[in-house]
Design a protein around this motif. Structure first.
Motif, PDB file in Angstrom:
ATOM      1  N   VAL A  73       0.834  -1.202   0.000  1.00 14.50           N
ATOM      2  CA  VAL A  73       0.000   0.000   0.000  1.00 14.50           C
ATOM      3  C   VAL A  73       0.867   1.250   0.000  1.00 14.50           C
ATOM      4  CG1 VAL A  73      -1.643   1.349   1.369  1.00 14.50           C
ATOM      5  CG2 VAL A  73      -1.974  -1.106   1.091  1.00 14.50           C
ATOM      6  N   THR A  74       1.940   1.236   0.767  1.00  9.83           N
ATOM      7  CA  THR A  74       2.837   2.397   0.842  1.00  9.83           C
ATOM      8  C   THR A  74       3.492   2.681  -0.505  1.00  9.83           C
ATOM      9  OG1 THR A  74       3.273   1.948   3.181  1.00  9.83           O
ATOM     10  CG2 THR A  74       4.836   3.364   2.012  1.00  9.83           C
ATOM     11  N   VAL A  75       4.009   1.649  -1.149  1.00 14.26           N
ATOM     12  CA  VAL A  75       4.675   1.829  -2.442  1.00 14.26           C
ATOM     13  C   VAL A  75       3.682   2.342  -3.485  1.00 14.26           C
ATOM     14  CG1 VAL A  75       5.825   0.633  -4.342  1.00 14.26           C
ATOM     15  CG2 VAL A  75       6.460   0.107  -1.987  1.00 14.26           C
ATOM     16  N   ALA A  76       2.514   1.720  -3.565  1.00 14.88           N
ATOM     17  CA  ALA A  76       1.513   2.155  -4.547  1.00 14.88           C
ATOM     18  C   ALA A  76       1.039   3.574  -4.260  1.00 14.88           C
ATOM     19  CB  ALA A  76       0.327   1.184  -4.538  1.00 14.88           C
ATOM     20  N   THR A  77       0.846   3.893  -2.994  1.00 14.23           N
ATOM     21  CA  THR A  77       0.394   5.233  -2.631  1.00 14.23           C
ATOM     22  C   THR A  77       1.428   6.288  -2.997  1.00 14.23           C
ATOM     23  OG1 THR A  77      -0.916   4.361  -0.786  1.00 14.23           O
ATOM     24  CG2 THR A  77      -0.357   6.691  -0.724  1.00 14.23           C
ATOM     25  N   LEU A  78       2.695   6.022  -2.706  1.00 18.00           N
ATOM     26  CA  LEU A  78       3.747   6.976  -3.040  1.00 18.00           C
ATOM     27  C   LEU A  78       3.845   7.192  -4.547  1.00 18.00           C
ATOM     28  CD1 LEU A  78       6.600   5.960  -0.557  1.00 18.00           C
ATOM     29  CD2 LEU A  78       5.162   8.008  -0.476  1.00 18.00           C
ATOM     30  N   ARG A 160      -3.612  11.642   2.089  1.00 19.90           N
ATOM     31  CA  ARG A 160      -2.594  12.134   3.016  1.00 19.90           C
ATOM     32  C   ARG A 160      -1.278  12.429   2.301  1.00 19.90           C
ATOM     33  NH1 ARG A 160      -5.595   8.273   5.799  1.00 19.90           N
ATOM     34  NH2 ARG A 160      -6.335   8.922   7.862  1.00 19.90           N
ATOM     35  N   VAL A 161      -0.902  11.531   1.402  1.00 18.10           N
ATOM     36  CA  VAL A 161       0.377  11.697   0.715  1.00 18.10           C
ATOM     37  C   VAL A 161       0.280  12.799  -0.331  1.00 18.10           C
ATOM     38  CG1 VAL A 161       2.179  10.518  -0.601  1.00 18.10           C
ATOM     39  CG2 VAL A 161       0.912   9.276   1.157  1.00 18.10           C
ATOM     40  N   ILE A 162      -0.846  12.912  -0.999  1.00 22.44           N
ATOM     41  CA  ILE A 162      -1.013  13.973  -1.996  1.00 22.44           C
ATOM     42  C   ILE A 162      -0.838  15.340  -1.344  1.00 22.44           C
ATOM     43  CG2 ILE A 162      -2.758  15.186  -3.364  1.00 22.44           C
ATOM     44  CD1 ILE A 162      -3.721  12.567  -4.417  1.00 22.44           C
ATOM     45  N   VAL A 163      -1.446  15.543  -0.194  1.00 22.06           N
ATOM     46  CA  VAL A 163      -1.327  16.825   0.504  1.00 22.06           C
ATOM     47  C   VAL A 163       0.135  17.101   0.862  1.00 22.06           C
ATOM     48  CG1 VAL A 163      -1.934  18.056   2.617  1.00 22.06           C
ATOM     49  CG2 VAL A 163      -3.685  16.759   1.398  1.00 22.06           C
ATOM     50  N   LEU A 203       8.709  12.429   1.038  1.00 20.55           N
ATOM     51  CA  LEU A 203       8.214  11.114   0.640  1.00 20.55           C
ATOM     52  C   LEU A 203       8.497  10.065   1.713  1.00 20.55           C
ATOM     53  CD1 LEU A 203       9.148  11.027  -3.159  1.00 20.55           C
ATOM     54  CD2 LEU A 203       6.931  11.495  -2.119  1.00 20.55           C
ATOM     55  N   ILE A 204       9.669  10.147   2.331  1.00 19.91           N
ATOM     56  CA  ILE A 204       9.986   9.197   3.388  1.00 19.91           C
ATOM     57  C   ILE A 204       9.040   9.397   4.574  1.00 19.91           C
ATOM     58  CG2 ILE A 204      11.714   8.531   5.100  1.00 19.91           C
ATOM     59  CD1 ILE A 204      13.852   9.058   3.027  1.00 19.91           C
ATOM     60  N   ALA A 205       8.815  10.650   4.948  1.00 20.70           N
ATOM     61  CA  ALA A 205       7.909  10.932   6.061  1.00 20.70           C
ATOM     62  C   ALA A 205       6.495  10.469   5.754  1.00 20.70           C
ATOM     63  CB  ALA A 205       7.919  12.433   6.363  1.00 20.70           C
ATOM     64  N   ILE A 209       4.301   7.317   7.575  1.00 22.25           N
ATOM     65  CA  ILE A 209       2.977   7.502   8.159  1.00 22.25           C
ATOM     66  C   ILE A 209       1.955   6.617   7.452  1.00 22.25           C
ATOM     67  CG2 ILE A 209       1.119   9.177   8.512  1.00 22.25           C
ATOM     68  CD1 ILE A 209       3.285  11.295   8.873  1.00 22.25           C
ATOM     69  N   CYS A 210       2.072   6.498   6.140  1.00 21.47           N
ATOM     70  CA  CYS A 210       1.189   5.621   5.371  1.00 21.47           C
ATOM     71  C   CYS A 210       1.335   4.177   5.843  1.00 21.47           C
ATOM     72  CB  CYS A 210       1.512   5.748   3.887  1.00 21.47           C
ATOM     73  SG  CYS A 210       0.524   4.691   2.813  1.00 21.47           S
ATOM     74  N   PHE A 211       2.568   3.724   6.022  1.00 16.57           N
ATOM     75  CA  PHE A 211       2.816   2.365   6.499  1.00 16.57           C
ATOM     76  C   PHE A 211       2.228   2.159   7.889  1.00 16.57           C
ATOM     77  CE2 PHE A 211       5.372  -0.666   8.895  1.00 16.57           C
ATOM     78  CZ  PHE A 211       5.391  -1.761   8.051  1.00 16.57           C
ATOM     79  N   ALA A 212       2.454   3.118   8.778  1.00 13.76           N
ATOM     80  CA  ALA A 212       1.950   2.996  10.140  1.00 13.76           C
ATOM     81  C   ALA A 212       0.426   2.954  10.169  1.00 13.76           C
ATOM     82  CB  ALA A 212       2.457   4.166  10.985  1.00 13.76           C
ATOM     83  N   THR A 213      -0.213   3.766   9.328  1.00 11.49           N
ATOM     84  CA  THR A 213      -1.672   3.779   9.272  1.00 11.49           C
ATOM     85  C   THR A 213      -2.218   2.454   8.772  1.00 11.49           C
ATOM     86  OG1 THR A 213      -1.627   6.164   8.842  1.00 11.49           O
ATOM     87  CG2 THR A 213      -3.676   4.999   8.355  1.00 11.49           C
ATOM     88  N   ALA A 214      -1.596   1.896   7.733  1.00 11.92           N
ATOM     89  CA  ALA A 214      -2.046   0.619   7.192  1.00 11.92           C
ATOM     90  C   ALA A 214      -1.815  -0.519   8.178  1.00 11.92           C
ATOM     91  CB  ALA A 214      -1.336   0.331   5.869  1.00 11.92           C
TER      92      ALA A 214
END
Length: 278
Positions: A73-78, A160-163, A203-205, A209-214
């Motif tokens: 999910v993190t990779v696809a989201t980024l 979240r990542v788009i913002v 992107l790392i940050a 956060i994306c990983f932690a949320t998932a």
């Protein structure tokens, strides 16, 4: 220059509310989890529950599945959010405000609502199933599988990542890109060698956060009632159905440790930029 040093009593008064919240909502629950994870008979080793978790195939499979799903999910989201965020930050068009509002709208939805939306999209009576049945004769249903869970997590991670990407992209130095182009760099090389390194801290940050949320997402998985065992669902099952408090507490601490480790790694890689970007 004014002296901004506060007296000791004033400093204590200022920090007391934050300290009270920290103790009440983090420290005390953590201590309770540590106590609950100890062996229930009080005689075995305090780490017995952790040993049982790490040697049980079901729990290990749940942990590995959760980590792999969160990474995917993190990779696809980024990937999706970087392209979209850069486009929105650098282009102006009449419907831009509306598009940004629509893309960030999922931030208002809890996980349960996201789960229902995935069911409406890819469930037994979902839109994808109805279209595929007409086109191919087969109804495509994946809402209740890892695919459905992936779509749900992706849905609430992208905004979240788009913002974050949009905020970071507005601070990029355009002269560096112009210099790279003047030296003959292709658009891809400019992106890979100039833009991407500049966006790296953000992107790392955002990825951490994306990983932690998932990792900790529960509402979507619970709504989909998927057969895939992810750690939040395993913890819920052990606590509510099996009344296995020690195992549930141990799994909760393991989940928290993995999430904390990823966030700490991200902070060590980017320093203060993680806190500023997140």
């Amino acid at each position: 220059m004014h002296d901004l040093t506060f007296p000791l009593r004033t400093r204590i008064a200022l920090i007391a509310p934050a300290l009270a919240v920290f103790v009440a909502f983090w420290l005390l629950p953590l201590v309770a989890l540590l106590q609950a994870s100890a062996a229930p008979d009080g005689h075995a080793s305090a780490f017995a529950a952790y040993g049982a978790v790490l040697t049980n195939q079901r729990y290990l499979h749940s942990l590995v599945s959760t980590i792999v799903l969160s990474l995917a999910v993190t990779v696809a989201t980024l990937a999706l959010s970087t392209v979209t965020g850069l486009f929105l930050a650098r282009h102006s068009f009449p419907a831009k405000r509306l598009m940004v509002a629509l893309l960030t709208f999922p931030l208002a939805f809890p996980g349960v609502v996201v789960g229902f939306m995935v069911i409406m999209l890819a469930g037994r009576q979902g839109l994808i199933g109805a279209i595929s049945a007409r086109l191919t004769g087969d109804k495509w249903v994946f809402a209740y599988s890892v695919g459905g869970l992936f779509v749900g997590y992706l849905y609430f991670s992208i905004p979240r990542v788009i913002v974050t990407v949009m905020a970071a992209a507005t601070k990029l130095d355009a002269s560096l890109e112009e210099a790279a182009r003047s030296l003959g760099a292709s658009p891809w090389r400019v992106f890979a060698d100039v833009v991407l390194p500049a966006l790296r801290p953000a992107l790392i940050a955002a990825g951490a956060i994306c990983f932690a949320t998932a990792m900790g997402a529960f509402g979507t998985a619970f709504t989909l009632a998927t057969d895939l065992e992810v750690l939040p669902m395993t913890i819920y099952t052990e606590f509510t159905l099996n009344a296995n408090l020690a195992t549930a507490a141990s799994l909760s601490l393991i989940l928290g440790f993995v999430t904390w480790a990823v966030l700490a790694l991200a902070r060590s890689m980017t320093g203060a930029a993680v806190a500023a970007t997140a």
